[in-house]
Design an enzyme around this catalytic site. Sequence first.
Site, short mmCIF file in Angstrom:
data_model
loop_
_atom_site.label_atom_id
_atom_site.label_comp_id
_atom_site.label_asym_id
_atom_site.label_seq_id
_atom_site.Cartn_x
_atom_site.Cartn_y
_atom_site.Cartn_z
N GLY A 46 0.83 -1.20 0.00
CA GLY A 46 0.00 0.00 0.00
C GLY A 46 0.86 1.24 0.00
N GLN A 51 2.93 10.04 1.24
CA GLN A 51 4.23 9.36 1.20
C GLN A 51 5.04 9.73 -0.04
OE1 GLN A 51 2.37 5.30 2.15
NE2 GLN A 51 4.39 5.16 3.09
N CYS A 91 5.97 -0.09 7.14
CA CYS A 91 5.59 1.05 6.30
C CYS A 91 6.78 1.44 5.43
CB CYS A 91 5.19 2.22 7.20
SG CYS A 91 4.74 3.71 6.30
N LEU A 92 6.53 1.75 4.17
CA LEU A 92 7.62 2.13 3.27
C LEU A 92 8.28 3.44 3.72
CD1 LEU A 92 6.01 1.26 -0.17
CD2 LEU A 92 7.72 -0.05 1.09
N HIS A 133 -4.17 1.18 7.76
CA HIS A 133 -2.84 1.80 7.76
C HIS A 133 -2.77 2.94 6.74
CE1 HIS A 133 1.74 1.41 7.81
NE2 HIS A 133 1.52 2.12 6.73
N GLU A 134 -3.25 2.69 5.53
CA GLU A 134 -3.15 3.71 4.48
C GLU A 134 -4.08 4.89 4.76
OE1 GLU A 134 -0.68 3.49 2.66
OE2 GLU A 134 -0.28 1.38 3.06
N HIS A 137 -2.64 7.33 7.08
CA HIS A 137 -1.69 8.26 6.46
C HIS A 137 -2.38 9.57 6.03
CE1 HIS A 137 2.23 6.34 6.11
NE2 HIS A 137 1.70 5.21 5.67
NI NI Z 1 2.66 3.34 5.57
#
Ligand code: NI
Length: 158
Positions: A46, A51, A91-92, A133-134, A137
């Site tokens: 995701g 991000q 998380c990226l 999670h997304e 953000h």
């Molecule tokens: Ni993330």
Amino acid sequence: MAIRKIRKIGDSILNKQTKEITEMTPRLASLIDDMLETMYDADGVGLAAPQVGVLKQLVVIDVSENADEPMVLINPRIVETSGEQTGDEACLSVPGKSGKVTRPNFVKVQALDRNMQPVEYTGTELLARAMCHEIDHLSGVLYVERVEGELHDARASE
Ligand code: NI
């Protein structure tokens, strides 16, 4: 399409509120394509627009085994949850780390698709976790704020 730079924890853009999307534009369509490419390139499941430095309510998700079921969610809202799951999350924007987070085990989301048409998705387990999670953000919330215990180094395979 292009791979965009993923912002990392400590970058204040990750803690900001995002704006609703009111119309599809060529620029936004390119952003969606770039976000998908960036997510797949990074082996993520995701990615949210902040991000890649864009404060808009847009996320892409793909939890399928072959990474061939992209989901595009514009202005997503969680409208129903049930159950609970506790497990490691990553998380990226927080490379090399993971930590234990409790999330609902079932989530229903209403959003717009890339044609600005209403869509509704339900997910359990990993998909439910990814949606929570997304969508976090989009309110400037990183999972590290929800971690139970300590962040730890992720295994190489994660
Ligand atoms: Ni993330």
